[in-house]
Structures are given as C-alpha cells and as structure tokens.
Write a protein that holds these residues in place. Sequence first.
Motif, PDB file in Angstrom:
ATOM      1  N   ALA A   1      27.299  76.476  50.078  1.00 26.01           N
ATOM      2  CA  ALA A   1      26.473  75.337  50.489  1.00 26.01           C
ATOM      3  C   ALA A   1      27.339  74.130  50.818  1.00 26.01           C
ATOM      4  N   LEU A   2      28.310  73.833  49.977  1.00 31.58           N
ATOM      5  CA  LEU A   2      29.204  72.709  50.233  1.00 31.58           C
ATOM      6  C   LEU A   2      30.041  72.944  51.481  1.00 31.58           C
ATOM      7  N   PHE A   3      30.522  74.165  51.659  1.00 35.04           N
ATOM      8  CA  PHE A   3      31.348  74.472  52.823  1.00 35.04           C
ATOM      9  C   PHE A   3      30.576  74.269  54.118  1.00 35.04           C
ATOM     10  N   VAL A   4      29.366  74.818  54.178  1.00 34.84           N
ATOM     11  CA  VAL A   4      28.570  74.693  55.394  1.00 34.84           C
ATOM     12  C   VAL A   4      28.214  73.240  55.663  1.00 34.84           C
ATOM     13  N   PHE A   5      27.746  72.541  54.647  1.00 38.14           N
ATOM     14  CA  PHE A   5      27.335  71.154  54.846  1.00 38.14           C
ATOM     15  C   PHE A   5      28.524  70.287  55.277  1.00 38.14           C
ATOM     16  N   CYS A   6      29.654  70.437  54.606  1.00 41.75           N
ATOM     17  CA  CYS A   6      30.814  69.600  54.936  1.00 41.75           C
ATOM     18  C   CYS A   6      31.391  69.943  56.298  1.00 41.75           C
ATOM     19  N   THR A   7      31.274  71.191  56.720  1.00 39.28           N
ATOM     20  CA  THR A   7      31.746  71.549  58.055  1.00 39.28           C
ATOM     21  C   THR A   7      30.868  70.933  59.131  1.00 39.28           C
ATOM     22  N   LEU A   8      29.566  70.838  58.882  1.00 42.67           N
ATOM     23  CA  LEU A   8      28.630  70.329  59.892  1.00 42.67           C
ATOM     24  C   LEU A   8      28.471  68.817  59.857  1.00 42.67           C
TER      25      LEU A   8
ATOM     26  N   GLY B   1      36.382  70.744  50.369  1.00 43.64           N
ATOM     27  CA  GLY B   1      37.532  70.229  51.093  1.00 43.64           C
ATOM     28  C   GLY B   1      37.858  71.029  52.333  1.00 43.64           C
ATOM     29  N   LEU B   2      37.728  72.352  52.251  1.00 40.14           N
ATOM     30  CA  LEU B   2      38.024  73.191  53.410  1.00 40.14           C
ATOM     31  C   LEU B   2      37.043  72.929  54.541  1.00 40.14           C
ATOM     32  N   GLY B   3      35.752  72.836  54.213  1.00 42.32           N
ATOM     33  CA  GLY B   3      34.767  72.520  55.243  1.00 42.32           C
ATOM     34  C   GLY B   3      35.008  71.157  55.865  1.00 42.32           C
ATOM     35  N   GLY B   4      35.334  70.165  55.025  1.00 41.67           N
ATOM     36  CA  GLY B   4      35.589  68.833  55.550  1.00 41.67           C
ATOM     37  C   GLY B   4      36.811  68.778  56.445  1.00 41.67           C
ATOM     38  N   CYS B   5      37.857  69.510  56.101  1.00 38.69           N
ATOM     39  CA  CYS B   5      39.059  69.534  56.945  1.00 38.69           C
ATOM     40  C   CYS B   5      38.772  70.172  58.295  1.00 38.69           C
ATOM     41  N   LEU B   6      38.001  71.251  58.314  1.00 40.82           N
ATOM     42  CA  LEU B   6      37.610  71.835  59.605  1.00 40.82           C
ATOM     43  C   LEU B   6      36.802  70.844  60.422  1.00 40.82           C
ATOM     44  N   ALA B   7      35.896  70.128  59.758  1.00 37.43           N
ATOM     45  CA  ALA B   7      35.067  69.164  60.470  1.00 37.43           C
ATOM     46  C   ALA B   7      35.902  68.038  61.065  1.00 37.43           C
ATOM     47  N   LEU B   8      36.965  67.628  60.388  1.00 38.97           N
ATOM     48  CA  LEU B   8      37.796  66.542  60.890  1.00 38.97           C
ATOM     49  C   LEU B   8      38.408  66.859  62.245  1.00 38.97           C
TER      50      LEU B   8
ATOM     51  N   ARG C   1      37.563  59.791  55.529  1.00 32.46           N
ATOM     52  CA  ARG C   1      38.333  60.842  56.204  1.00 32.46           C
ATOM     53  C   ARG C   1      39.391  61.483  55.306  1.00 32.46           C
ATOM     54  N   PRO C   2      40.082  60.745  54.424  1.00 32.15           N
ATOM     55  CA  PRO C   2      41.080  61.422  53.565  1.00 32.15           C
ATOM     56  C   PRO C   2      40.472  62.253  52.437  1.00 32.15           C
ATOM     57  N   LEU C   3      39.158  62.142  52.221  1.00 27.75           N
ATOM     58  CA  LEU C   3      38.549  62.827  51.075  1.00 27.75           C
ATOM     59  C   LEU C   3      38.660  64.348  51.157  1.00 27.75           C
ATOM     60  N   PRO C   4      38.337  65.003  52.278  1.00 31.73           N
ATOM     61  CA  PRO C   4      38.432  66.472  52.301  1.00 31.73           C
ATOM     62  C   PRO C   4      39.815  67.014  51.947  1.00 31.73           C
ATOM     63  N   PRO C   5      40.907  66.469  52.515  1.00 31.75           N
ATOM     64  CA  PRO C   5      42.215  66.994  52.086  1.00 31.75           C
ATOM     65  C   PRO C   5      42.475  66.817  50.590  1.00 31.75           C
ATOM     66  N   VAL C   6      41.999  65.721  50.029  1.00 26.78           N
ATOM     67  CA  VAL C   6      42.185  65.487  48.591  1.00 26.78           C
ATOM     68  C   VAL C   6      41.413  66.534  47.792  1.00 26.78           C
ATOM     69  N   LEU C   7      40.160  66.775  48.177  1.00 26.67           N
ATOM     70  CA  LEU C   7      39.354  67.771  47.467  1.00 26.67           C
ATOM     71  C   LEU C   7      39.974  69.165  47.580  1.00 26.67           C
TER      72      LEU C   7
ATOM     73  N   ALA D   1      38.180  79.772  47.506  1.00 26.29           N
ATOM     74  CA  ALA D   1      37.046  78.892  47.792  1.00 26.29           C
ATOM     75  C   ALA D   1      35.777  79.632  48.167  1.00 26.29           C
ATOM     76  N   LEU D   2      35.888  80.777  48.855  1.00 23.64           N
ATOM     77  CA  LEU D   2      34.712  81.490  49.337  1.00 23.64           C
ATOM     78  C   LEU D   2      34.768  82.962  48.953  1.00 23.64           C
ATOM     79  N   SER D   3      35.209  83.250  47.752  1.00 32.93           N
ATOM     80  CA  SER D   3      35.365  84.635  47.310  1.00 32.93           C
ATOM     81  C   SER D   3      34.284  85.008  46.309  1.00 32.93           C
ATOM     82  N   PRO D   4      33.408  85.963  46.640  1.00 33.83           N
ATOM     83  CA  PRO D   4      32.399  86.409  45.667  1.00 33.83           C
ATOM     84  C   PRO D   4      33.019  86.987  44.401  1.00 33.83           C
ATOM     85  N   ALA D   5      34.149  87.699  44.533  1.00 32.26           N
ATOM     86  CA  ALA D   5      34.779  88.282  43.348  1.00 32.26           C
ATOM     87  C   ALA D   5      35.306  87.202  42.420  1.00 32.26           C
ATOM     88  N   VAL D   6      35.895  86.154  42.992  1.00 33.58           N
ATOM     89  CA  VAL D   6      36.378  85.050  42.160  1.00 33.58           C
ATOM     90  C   VAL D   6      35.203  84.368  41.471  1.00 33.58           C
ATOM     91  N   ALA D   7      34.078  84.249  42.172  1.00 32.50           N
ATOM     92  CA  ALA D   7      32.896  83.621  41.572  1.00 32.50           C
ATOM     93  C   ALA D   7      32.392  84.417  40.377  1.00 32.50           C
TER      94      ALA D   7
END
Length: 648
Positions: free
Chosen positions: A239-246, A286-293, A254-260, A204-210
């Motif tokens: 961007a998605l990770f930061v926004f969804c975490t905050l 999804g990872l950011g949203g799960c942390l936010a939950l 609420r179930p959306l982040p685990p699904v994503l 999800a947050l790997s520059p090499a994978v990107a």
Amino acid sequence: MRHRHLGTATLALGLVVLTDVLRVFLPSVITIFGQAASTPAELLGAFALGWFVLALAAPALVVRVGARPVGLAAVLVLGATRLALTAAPGGRTQLWLASAGLLAGLVWLAATAAQVTHPVPGLAFGLTAGTLGHALLGTHDLVWWGRWESWLLSVALVALLLGAAVASARPADASPAVSEQPVAPPARSWLLAGPALLLGGMVALSPAVASTAMSFWYGAAGTALPPLFALAPLGGAVALFVFCTLTPPAGRWRPLPPVLLSAGALLFGYGPPTALSPAMLLGAAGLGGCLALTTVEQGPSTAARRGYAAVGGMLVFAVAAVLYYAAYDIGYPNGSLPAGVAVLVGLVALGGRLRPAAAGTVPSPAAAGSTTAGSTADGRPAWLAAALAALVAFGAAWVHGPWLVATNRDGPPEQVRLVAYNIRMGFGLDGRLDLAALDRAIGPADVVVLSEVDRGWLLNGGHDTLHLLATRLEMPYVFAPAAGALWGDAVLSRWPVRQVQTRALPAVGAPTGAQALGVTVDFSEGVRLAVVSTHLQPPPGTDPVVQARAVAEFATGYADGGPLVVAGDFNTEPGDPAFAALTGAGLLDAFAAVRPLPTSPADDPREQIDHIFVSPDLVATDPVAVPSTASDHLPVAVTLRLPPAAPQ
C-alpha cells in the motif's frame, strides 16, 4: 494515450515474467552450476554476472535493428523459455533455459526502454503485481508446482504478455494534443529498475520476508495471531509503495523518500530479526517515493541512453546480489550493501532538476509520468490503488496464513519418530524446489529437525521454504536464524513445544553463522523431550570442535538432566574431535549399531556428517538414512522410546 497504456501494461507484465525467470535462474546458478558451495564463489559470480554484462550489447542492437522487431523477438523468447521452465526436468536443461530467458528478458527491457519514455507506472505496477502474485501463490512459484494448474496459469500469463507486446508494437495514432505530450524524463527512471527489483525482492516487497517477520512476533508455531495478519507487513508495504509511487513528493519533502529507503535498508542489514517489519514498511515507502521523484524531473533522454540505463540498472542488481550473498561463502561484512544500493537509488532520484512547466500548458499527471491510471490532484486514485493492493495482500495471508495447529494427542506416545534433515534451502540435486520429494523423504515423523532452512533469500528465489514445507507436513515450527534473519535451523513438532532457547555458536573464522536451537516437546502428563537443532559451520578444511563443545554445553544445560536429543548437520565424522566432544559430554550416537552410515552427497553418500545424539535414558531404535535426492544430504531418522514420567 492508448499506446501509452499498452506500453505500461506490457512493461508491467514483462517485469512479472522476467522476475519469474530470475527466481529460477538465481537458485539454478547455486544448486546446478555451483552444486551448493562445491564451486568457487568467484566462478559462480562470474557465471551469473556474465549474462548481465552480455546484455550491455542490447542497446546497440536496438539502435541498429529497431526497437520493435528486437523487442518482439526478445519477448517471444522470454515467454517461450518461461513456459519451457514449467516443463523442464531440472538439471542443466533448467540452468540453460533460465539463462536464455534472463538474457532475452534483458534484451526486451532494453528494447522497451527505447520505446517507453515514462517507465515508472509500468515498473511500479509490475513490481506490485509480481509481489502480490507471489503472495497469492504462497511464495511457491508456478514453475515448481508440477501440476496442470501451473500450466494453465503460466500460459495465461505469457499469452497476456505477448498480446500486450504485439498490440503496443503497432504504429501509434496521430500525435496527441500538446498538453498530453509527455516531456521525456531522464534515463534515470530506467536506471532504477534493477535496484528497485533488488531492494523490493530482498526486503521491501517480499512476501517471504513478511511471513518470517511476523513469525518473530507471533510465536514459534505461527498460531498466536489469526491468519489475516500473517502477512501484515506486506499489506502495509505494498500500500505504501503504490501510494508513494503515484504521489511524487514536492518541495521540502523531496529528500524524505531516500531517507526512508536508507533507514529501511539499514534496519534490514543491522537490525534484529524483529526489525524486519519496520524495515519493510520504511523500504517500501522510500522505494516508491524515489521512483516517483524521477517522474517530475527533466533531463536528456534518448532511446540508446534509456536502453543502457535499463541494462545498467539490472547489472547493479546482479553485482549487488552477488556481493551480498557471496559474503556467506567468502566471509566479509555485507550489512552495508543494501544500504549502499539504497543510497545510490536516493542519489539517482534526487540527481535531476525540476521540470519547468511549458508556457500556457499544464502537463497532466499521465504526461508527467507519475501514472497512466488517471491520477488526480486529490490523490483518490492513488489511495484506491494502494487500498486494493493491501486488500489482495491480506487475502493472500488468509489463503496461505498459519493454519497450522499443534495436535496434543491423548496421553504421551509410546514412541517418537524423529527425523533430522539438511534440506539445502529446499532444492534437490536437480535444482528444483520439490516439496513433494521433501515430504516423501521425511516420511511419517513426530519431530523434524531441519538445517539450511531458507525463509526469503532472494538468491534462492525469495521463498519461505520453511512455511511451505511445514504446511505440507501439517506441523507447526520453531525457527532460529543463523546467517542473517532469513537463514538458519528449525524444529517441527506434532506436539506442543515450550521453553524455546537459542545460542549463537563461535564463528571461529567461518563466513556463515551457526547456532543451537533448543525446544522442549511437551507430551503431557509430565513426559517431555528436549530437542536441540544445530548445523555446525566450520571454516573449510577444519574440524568444528569449538562449535561442538559449545553445542554440548548448551544442550546439556538446557535439558537439565531430562531426556535430550541433539540432531542436525554436524560436518564431522565419527572419530573426529568434534564428534568426540559430543559423545564425551555424555551423549550417545544413535547410529552406532549401523555404522558406517554415510549421508552426503545424496546421490553417492560417502561422508557421515548428519547425526542424532541422545541422552542415556532414551532408547533409540530403527536408525536409518533415507535414500533421496530431494537435497544434497540424506535425512536420518530414529525411533525413540521415552522414559516414564517422573512421579509428581
């Protein structure tokens, strides 16, 4: 509030340093302790997991001695080992330093968990900072630089961490107003630290994978898109990770982040290579949203429980990583493992009950733990933070993007120097990622055939080794995955390449995949050369004759009567059935005149398993195996004289 901000900063900086140490520890276990498959996978796993299991004693130590003294002592050791790794010569010294740093980091994490009740902001900023820092470095860690700049930046990073740790360890001011007092969320916030580090570093947050993901879209040489878009998936992911975490989801969302998150993990595990980009975006959101939950739910939380949750989460990281990558040695399906961790994260995130508001008070977002950066109901700071993270990611792409340009010289060359090299994911016998040593071993070359190319495996530190080496050699590349989307073979050429084709080889019971990659090097004026790169991967103790026959059939059909080179690590010696299958197909052994020519292991070559085969219309001269310990194999090279162009 001052101490809450300091705690968040300390946690974020500590996570960056701990991740740095992990990027050394994991490949050190493989290349130094394990010597890359010469040690049983079970023993490798036991060694790696042992340090995480040992850290389970840390929460009890914290309770007995105190979180502040234990945390300060641990962060000092973590910082010292991080600096020592910059100076380490590799080998056993590097392995034990990385192991000590890892254990110190886990103890520090347990002590921090005892003091920080709301870790999500620090975890989110730490994961984001580590990702963006790795992107800005081009996935080439400071530890491996070997230059004065690495010392300067490493000292600055450790100094910031130690300064923040000392400042946050001072006694807090008087208790804040009731409306600012945080209600401690359950320990599950800390439990997600390890799984978040795993899923973030794996996909999800790997520059090499990107960068690898984009190479499957914009072509072999990486020049079809401007450099700005070389890390496009990473810009969107952070961007998605930061926004969804905050911005914690509420109500029916609420179930959306685990699904994503689960969808992204499934795409990563089972999707085609072109699915890496959407896998990153879905996984990051999804990872950011799960942390936010976990920041908007209530449950019991004690210092000891948070400490055990933090170390337990890191143990999940270790177990899942070992199980996922051990599949390539032992042999079992591993695509479900990232999805399994994603489901676990989702269950943990949804496992609490919503926090009831206290009578007459409205907890602030900072008190709720969603962020200590002053997030407001309209979400503008979250948008700004997300936009800033994306901007840094795109800036990193501009600095380290695909500036490689194929150089078509004037007219066809009189001769071509071709090198074949199993680079062992870029790590030498000393366990260090030494790009300069690889460059020296390859030397002047027109075409380079690479085996065991890693483009983002977390196990090897999450580097895009192919792009790093190609940038240093100033040679565009073609990559073909063999084991998953991130590990395989490559061809680099100073001349344009055409007609890229790949073929998966029969597995014949081998746990690691194998393939054949064909490219046509275009020298202009009707002069072309078909190059086939492969790495035969037979089951232990067997001859890869079935795979060799498949390669011979593919290569001769691909060349269609034209000049042909087949090169790579064949895991077979002259006289073996697999070797005979290739020569029996009409190919010539380019090293016949200088046999025996052992190429492995690099420090004491005894086996002749790296070869170059040519079609009869090619003249191969100057065959050599170049002495080097930049990998566990020696590179082999020949000079080819091409036949004249066919009449038009």
